[in-house]
Design a protein around this motif. Structure first.
Motif, mmCIF file in Angstrom:
data_model
loop_
_atom_site.group_PDB
_atom_site.id
_atom_site.type_symbol
_atom_site.label_atom_id
_atom_site.label_comp_id
_atom_site.label_asym_id
_atom_site.label_seq_id
_atom_site.Cartn_x
_atom_site.Cartn_y
_atom_site.Cartn_z
ATOM 1 N N MET A 142 0.843 -1.201 -0.041
ATOM 2 C CA MET A 142 0.134 0.018 -0.018
ATOM 3 C C MET A 142 0.888 1.225 0.035
ATOM 4 N N LYS A 143 0.718 2.057 -1.091
ATOM 5 C CA LYS A 143 1.428 3.383 -0.958
ATOM 6 C C LYS A 143 0.852 4.496 -0.685
ATOM 7 N N VAL A 144 -0.509 4.532 -0.779
ATOM 8 C CA VAL A 144 -1.401 5.713 -0.310
ATOM 9 C C VAL A 144 -2.369 5.355 0.451
ATOM 10 N N LEU A 145 -2.562 6.111 2.082
ATOM 11 C CA LEU A 145 -3.592 5.635 2.922
ATOM 12 C C LEU A 145 -4.206 6.957 3.246
ATOM 13 N N ALA A 146 -5.656 6.650 3.309
ATOM 14 C CA ALA A 146 -6.440 7.747 3.731
ATOM 15 C C ALA A 146 -6.531 7.600 5.169
ATOM 16 N N SER A 204 -0.305 2.118 14.293
ATOM 17 C CA SER A 204 -1.033 1.632 12.963
ATOM 18 C C SER A 204 -0.068 1.954 11.953
ATOM 19 N N LEU A 205 0.507 3.366 11.856
ATOM 20 C CA LEU A 205 1.294 3.552 10.777
ATOM 21 C C LEU A 205 2.625 2.905 10.568
ATOM 22 N N ILE A 229 4.387 1.678 7.055
ATOM 23 C CA ILE A 229 5.545 2.565 6.631
ATOM 24 C C ILE A 229 6.452 1.442 6.163
ATOM 25 N N ASP A 230 6.631 0.515 6.995
ATOM 26 C CA ASP A 230 7.608 -0.423 7.027
ATOM 27 C C ASP A 230 7.429 -1.338 5.977
ATOM 28 N N GLU A 231 5.983 -1.470 5.209
ATOM 29 C CA GLU A 231 5.625 -2.115 4.303
ATOM 30 C C GLU A 231 5.634 -1.375 2.801
ATOM 31 N N GLY A 232 6.106 0.071 2.738
ATOM 32 C CA GLY A 232 6.033 0.675 1.790
ATOM 33 C C GLY A 232 5.059 1.955 1.732
ATOM 34 N N MET A 289 10.724 12.372 10.664
ATOM 35 C CA MET A 289 12.161 12.381 11.317
ATOM 36 C C MET A 289 12.888 10.877 10.929
ATOM 37 N N GLU A 290 12.041 9.999 11.196
ATOM 38 C CA GLU A 290 12.605 8.716 11.240
ATOM 39 C C GLU A 290 12.340 8.096 9.766
ATOM 40 N N PHE A 291 11.204 8.558 9.054
ATOM 41 C CA PHE A 291 10.944 7.975 7.948
ATOM 42 C C PHE A 291 10.881 9.142 6.814
#
Length: 185
Positions: free
Chosen positions: A1-5, A34-35, A39-42, A67-69
């Motif tokens: 998943m690249k885009v999350l609402a 949850s995020l 993020i780790d998955e893309g 800051m981290e990502f």
């Protein structure tokens, strides 16, 4: 998943009337929890409409996580122009601070508020432009997220569209986890 609402309740629906209310820390912790795996998955983009409450708190979480990502980005796409025009001054300032840090800003309808159809159009736009939904919503407690949730469920019948809910039970678990962390000190 690249885009999350991301969406959810407005502050008054949660009984929160100040941004420094202690509950805000737990809400943000739940969003962050949850995020991070996403993020780790893309995950690259978080999409919000700039509503007061969960959406702006989510934006603040995104700014922290950047800051981290550093590849994580925030898109703020409002249902109509100048949605903040009738808000209290402190809420307008909060909104403006989020706007100033967003990576992309636009409006679904290129005019001011006219009728509720603009919110329905925004919900449809969000579902069609995202690959999943993170919603702070509990079916036991009615509120504004219900409309986006119901539309997402309909969309899900014909499309692969994951919906992750953060419920009041989840928030209670976050509160307990955070209290355990404090007790460990």
């Amino acid at each position: 998943m690249k885009v999350l609402a991301i969406s959810g309740y407005k502050p008054y629906e949660l009984g929160i009337f100040k941004n420094d209310h202690p509950s805000v820390l737990f809400l943000k912790a739940a969003i962050k929890k949850s995020l991070i795996p996403m993020i780790d998955e893309g995950l690259e983009w978080v999409l919000i409409s700039g509503q007061l409450g969960v959406e702006l708190w989510a934006a603040e979480v995104v700014f922290e996580l950047k800051m981290e990502f550093p590849n994580l980005k925030l898109a703020l796409i409002t249902p109509f122009l100048d949605q903040q025009a009738s808000w209290k001054e402190n809420n307008q300032e909060w909104y403006e601070s989020v706007l100033a840090q967003a990576d992309f800003i636009d409006s679904v309808t290129k005019k001011g508020y006219e009728k509720p159809w603009q919110f329905r159009l925004k919900n449809q736009f969000f579902i069609e432009k995202s690959e999943g939904l993170l919603l702070l919503y509990d079916q036991e407690r009615d509120g504004s997220p219900k409309y986006l949730y119901e539309m997402a469920l309909e969309y899900q019948k014909k499309h692969l569209y994951p919906i992750e809910l953060i419920t009041f039970y989840d928030l209670q678990m976050i509160v307990e986890e955070e209290q355990m962390k404090l007790a460990d000190f």
